[in-house]
Design a protein around this motif. Structure first.
Motif, PDB file in Angstrom:
ATOM      1  N   SER A   2     -55.192  52.901-146.619  1.00 38.48           N
ATOM      2  CA  SER A   2     -56.419  53.059-145.858  1.00 38.48           C
ATOM      3  C   SER A   2     -56.130  53.568-144.452  1.00 38.48           C
ATOM      4  O   SER A   2     -55.118  53.249-143.851  1.00 38.48           O
ATOM      5  N   VAL A   3     -57.089  54.340-143.951  1.00 36.36           N
ATOM      6  CA  VAL A   3     -57.054  54.774-142.564  1.00 36.36           C
ATOM      7  C   VAL A   3     -58.336  54.286-141.918  1.00 36.36           C
ATOM      8  O   VAL A   3     -59.421  54.511-142.440  1.00 36.36           O
ATOM      9  N   VAL A  64     -58.088  57.969-134.390  1.00 35.30           N
ATOM     10  CA  VAL A  64     -57.670  57.065-135.460  1.00 35.30           C
ATOM     11  C   VAL A  64     -57.544  55.656-134.901  1.00 35.30           C
ATOM     12  O   VAL A  64     -57.006  55.453-133.808  1.00 35.30           O
ATOM     13  N   LEU A  66     -55.550  52.629-134.763  1.00 38.32           N
ATOM     14  CA  LEU A  66     -54.148  52.397-135.069  1.00 38.32           C
ATOM     15  C   LEU A  66     -53.921  50.962-135.525  1.00 38.32           C
ATOM     16  O   LEU A  66     -54.172  50.007-134.790  1.00 38.32           O
ATOM     17  N   THR A  70     -51.742  52.218-140.757  1.00 35.92           N
ATOM     18  CA  THR A  70     -51.840  53.612-140.321  1.00 35.92           C
ATOM     19  C   THR A  70     -50.569  54.052-139.611  1.00 35.92           C
ATOM     20  O   THR A  70     -50.117  55.193-139.775  1.00 35.92           O
ATOM     21  N   TRP A  71     -49.989  53.164-138.822  1.00 33.46           N
ATOM     22  CA  TRP A  71     -48.727  53.517-138.153  1.00 33.46           C
ATOM     23  C   TRP A  71     -47.625  53.762-139.182  1.00 33.46           C
ATOM     24  O   TRP A  71     -46.859  54.723-139.065  1.00 33.46           O
ATOM     25  N   GLN A  73     -47.954  54.763-142.250  1.00 36.09           N
ATOM     26  CA  GLN A  73     -48.213  56.023-142.942  1.00 36.09           C
ATOM     27  C   GLN A  73     -47.839  57.219-142.067  1.00 36.09           C
ATOM     28  O   GLN A  73     -47.262  58.199-142.553  1.00 36.09           O
ATOM     29  N   TRP A 125     -56.866  61.295-142.972  1.00 38.13           N
ATOM     30  CA  TRP A 125     -56.958  61.283-141.511  1.00 38.13           C
ATOM     31  C   TRP A 125     -57.935  62.360-141.054  1.00 38.13           C
ATOM     32  O   TRP A 125     -58.007  63.437-141.647  1.00 38.13           O
ATOM     33  N   THR A 150     -55.194  58.456-131.076  1.00 38.80           N
ATOM     34  CA  THR A 150     -55.520  57.140-131.605  1.00 38.80           C
ATOM     35  C   THR A 150     -56.276  56.343-130.559  1.00 38.80           C
ATOM     36  O   THR A 150     -56.349  56.741-129.396  1.00 38.80           O
TER      37      THR A 150
END
Length: 205
Positions: A2-3, A64, A66, A70-71, A73, A125, A150
């Motif tokens: 997930s983002v 984004v 963060l 997410t980091w 990815q 993203w 971010t």
């Protein structure tokens, strides 16, 4: 994976990696954005050959959110591209001084950036947070990196440096990049170092 976007998720509070904490406590986390700048000729050429990847009108800027996922990815995709692509000049690969495209196994800095951007877009993203950026390095040579916006600042994905760093820790002078609101519009970036024109001939892979 997930983002997350925005700042209002009650169920997933951000877990800040060390670079984020430094960005929050030491220096400005966003670089100053100036007026309109001319897009690099390489971007114009790329869009003429990959029109589907350059379509889309103005949109609202998005950063984004963060989080630990997410980091992770971001690091995974950055490491993957840096490992699979070998650095080479456009002259060596394509027989041209300047040529932007998606690399297969060799490429220069813009090719790394384009592939990272595409993989992140494919992972969900937002394009508004993935900004192709022209800089000058410590030797005052032209170079391209991917800036990721971010909610904890701007981070740089680079084929010459393994770590993902806050923009101010790169040692680069930031010249121009894509606008958040339109990928085909470019903006100048605020930097106090003396300006030197970026040319194709002095760009490193």
């Amino acid at each position: 994976m997930s983002v997350f976007f925005g700042h209002d998720s009650a169920s997933a509070a951000p877990i800040r990696p060390a670079p984020v904490i430094r960005a929050l406590t030491e220096k400005p986390i966003y670089i100053g954005v100036g007026d309109y700048a001319r897009p690099p000729m390489g971007w114009v050429q790329f869009c003429s050959e990959h029109a589907d990847d350059c379509r889309g009108g103005p949109s609202e800027p998005r950063d984004v959110r963060l989080t630990a996922p997410t980091w992770s990815q971001l690091v995974e995709i950055n490491d993957h591209v840096n490992a699979m692509i070998q650095p080479a000049t456009d002259v060596d690969v394509y027989g041209k001084v300047e040529y932007w495209t998606y690399p297969v196994d060799r490429g220069d800095c813009e090719d790394y950036v384009l592939l990272k951007r595409r993989l992140l877009l494919d992972a969900g993203w937002p394009r508004e947070a993935l900004l192709i950026t022209v800089v000058r390095d410590q030797r005052d040579e032209g170079h391209a990196v991917l800036t990721v916006r971010t909610d904890h600042g701007e981070f740089v994905l680079d084929n010459q440096v393994a770590d993902i760093l806050p923009w101010y820790d790169t040692g680069y002078r930031f010249v121009k990049r894509q606008s958040q609101s339109n990928p085909n519009s470019w903006v100048a970036l605020g930097d106090s170092r003396p300006r030197t024109p970026v040319t194709a001939s002095d760009r490193r892979p």
